[in-house]
Scaffold this motif. Sequence first.
Motif, short mmCIF file in Angstrom:
data_model
loop_
_atom_site.label_atom_id
_atom_site.label_comp_id
_atom_site.label_asym_id
_atom_site.label_seq_id
_atom_site.Cartn_x
_atom_site.Cartn_y
_atom_site.Cartn_z
N ASP A 1 2.92 8.24 -5.15
CA ASP A 1 4.05 9.15 -5.34
C ASP A 1 3.91 10.42 -4.52
O ASP A 1 2.83 10.76 -4.05
CB ASP A 1 4.25 9.42 -6.84
N HIS A 2 5.06 11.08 -4.34
CA HIS A 2 5.15 12.22 -3.42
C HIS A 2 4.58 13.52 -3.97
O HIS A 2 4.89 13.91 -5.09
CB HIS A 2 6.62 12.54 -3.12
N ILE A 3 3.80 14.18 -3.15
CA ILE A 3 3.49 15.60 -3.34
C ILE A 3 3.96 16.29 -2.07
O ILE A 3 3.42 16.05 -0.99
CB ILE A 3 1.96 15.81 -3.48
N CYS B 1 0.80 -1.23 0.00
CA CYS B 1 0.00 0.00 0.00
C CYS B 1 0.83 1.28 0.00
O CYS B 1 0.30 2.36 0.27
CB CYS B 1 -0.93 0.01 1.21
N HIS B 2 2.10 1.17 -0.31
CA HIS B 2 2.95 2.38 -0.29
C HIS B 2 4.13 2.16 -1.23
O HIS B 2 5.17 1.63 -0.81
CB HIS B 2 3.40 2.64 1.15
N VAL B 3 3.96 2.55 -2.48
CA VAL B 3 5.00 2.32 -3.49
C VAL B 3 5.25 3.63 -4.26
O VAL B 3 4.32 4.26 -4.74
CB VAL B 3 4.59 1.20 -4.47
N HIS B 4 6.52 3.98 -4.36
CA HIS B 4 6.91 5.16 -5.15
C HIS B 4 7.44 4.73 -6.51
O HIS B 4 7.95 3.62 -6.67
CB HIS B 4 8.00 5.95 -4.41
N SER B 5 7.30 5.62 -7.48
CA SER B 5 7.79 5.34 -8.82
C SER B 5 8.58 6.54 -9.33
O SER B 5 8.82 7.49 -8.58
CB SER B 5 6.61 5.06 -9.76
N LEU C 1 -1.58 8.91 -3.95
CA LEU C 1 -0.48 9.84 -3.73
C LEU C 1 -0.11 9.78 -2.25
O LEU C 1 -0.93 9.39 -1.41
CB LEU C 1 -0.90 11.29 -4.03
N GLU C 2 1.13 10.18 -1.96
CA GLU C 2 1.51 10.43 -0.58
C GLU C 2 1.69 11.95 -0.46
O GLU C 2 2.60 12.52 -1.08
CB GLU C 2 2.81 9.72 -0.20
N VAL C 3 0.80 12.58 0.27
CA VAL C 3 0.84 14.03 0.41
C VAL C 3 1.57 14.38 1.69
O VAL C 3 1.19 13.94 2.78
CB VAL C 3 -0.59 14.63 0.43
N SER D 1 5.57 -0.88 1.90
CA SER D 1 7.03 -1.01 1.89
C SER D 1 7.72 0.34 1.79
O SER D 1 8.87 0.47 2.16
CB SER D 1 7.47 -1.87 0.70
N ASP D 2 7.00 1.35 1.26
CA ASP D 2 7.63 2.66 1.00
C ASP D 2 8.80 2.48 0.04
O ASP D 2 9.80 3.19 0.14
CB ASP D 2 8.08 3.30 2.32
N ALA D 3 8.66 1.53 -0.88
CA ALA D 3 9.74 1.24 -1.83
C ALA D 3 9.95 2.42 -2.75
O ALA D 3 9.01 3.01 -3.26
CB ALA D 3 9.38 0.00 -2.65
N HIS D 4 11.22 2.76 -2.96
CA HIS D 4 11.57 3.77 -3.96
C HIS D 4 12.25 3.09 -5.16
O HIS D 4 12.45 3.73 -6.19
CB HIS D 4 12.46 4.85 -3.34
N VAL D 5 12.61 1.83 -5.01
CA VAL D 5 13.12 1.02 -6.12
C VAL D 5 12.41 -0.33 -6.03
O VAL D 5 12.00 -0.76 -4.95
CB VAL D 5 14.65 0.80 -6.05
ZN LIG Z 1 6.71 7.21 0.97
#
Ligand SMILES: [Zn+2]
Length: 258
Positions: free
Chosen positions: A53-55, A16-20, A91-93, A233-237
Motif C-alpha cells: 500500500d501507498h505511503i 509483487c505489487h498489490v494495493h488494498s 509498502l510502496e513508498v 500488477s499494481d492492482a487497485h481492485v
Molecule cells: Zn502501486
Amino acid sequence: MTELLPYSADLRGIDCHVHSRFSPDAKNAGADAPARIAQAVRDKGLRGFIVTDHIDVGHWREFDPIDFDEYFKTWNRVRADNPDLTIYIGLEVGFEMRTAEQSAELIKDLPLEYVINSAHYWAQGVRDIFSRGRLDAYSVYLDAVLASLDAPYPFTTIGHIGFPERYAPYDKSERAMAYELFKPKLDKIIKTAVSRNIRIEENTNAGGEMRLPRADFLQAYKAAGGARPVIGSDAHVSSSIGQYFDKAEKFLTDIFGE
Ligand SMILES: [Zn+2]
Ligand SMILES: [Zn+2]
C-alpha cells in the motif's frame, strides 16, 4: 524491526505489487476486503502476493494516514487464514527528496518484508513539464529515480521504471522512454541496481503493453548482470490482480531465459 526479504528470495508466481483498502486511491476505486484479495490471488492461479500500500508523505492529506497496527494485524490474519499462499507485507513508498526523511521516520520500526521505492510526484506541475517535450520531461523523472536510489530508508525494488509513460500526453510514436535516448541516466540506474542488489519490477499496469520498464532497458540491465525482474500488477481492485502476467512471463523469458 524491518527485515526485508533477501535478494535471493524466489518471487516467481507471486504478484509483487498489490494495493488494498489501506491505499487511499484503492479505497476510492472500490478495493475488496483483504480476505477477498487472497481469494482473488488463488483464483488467478498465483502462488501468492505482496501487499504494497501507498505511503506518499505530503499527499492524500484528505485521508487518514495508514493505521499501521491495523495494517499488520489485518495482513497477518490474512496470512494465517491462507497458509496455501505465500503472502508478504510491504509498502510502496513514494520517493520525494523533500519528504524522504519523513518517510524514513514513518516506516523505520515497521516489520516490513518488502518495500517498493517509486517516484510518483517526480515534478511540480507535471503538465508543464510534459509540454517541454519528452526529452526534458523524462530526464526530470529519471533524475528523481536516481535520487531515490539513495533514499534514507531501506527498500527492495524500484517501482515501475518509465512511470511517466502511463500519463504522458504524447502520441504513441513519441512516448517511448527509449533506452538509447536516455542511456546515461538509465545506465546509472542499472549500475546502481545491480551493484546494490536492488530488484526491478515489470509493472503490468500499462494496458497490457510491456513498457514499465521497456525491453531495450531490460536488455541493457541483463547485459550488466541484472536478474530477471519480479512482476507486479499494481492492482487497485482485485479484478486486476495478476493482470497480463502470462504475457509478462513470456516477455521476461524472451529476454532473461527461463
Ligand atoms: Zn502501486
Ligand atoms: Zn506506484
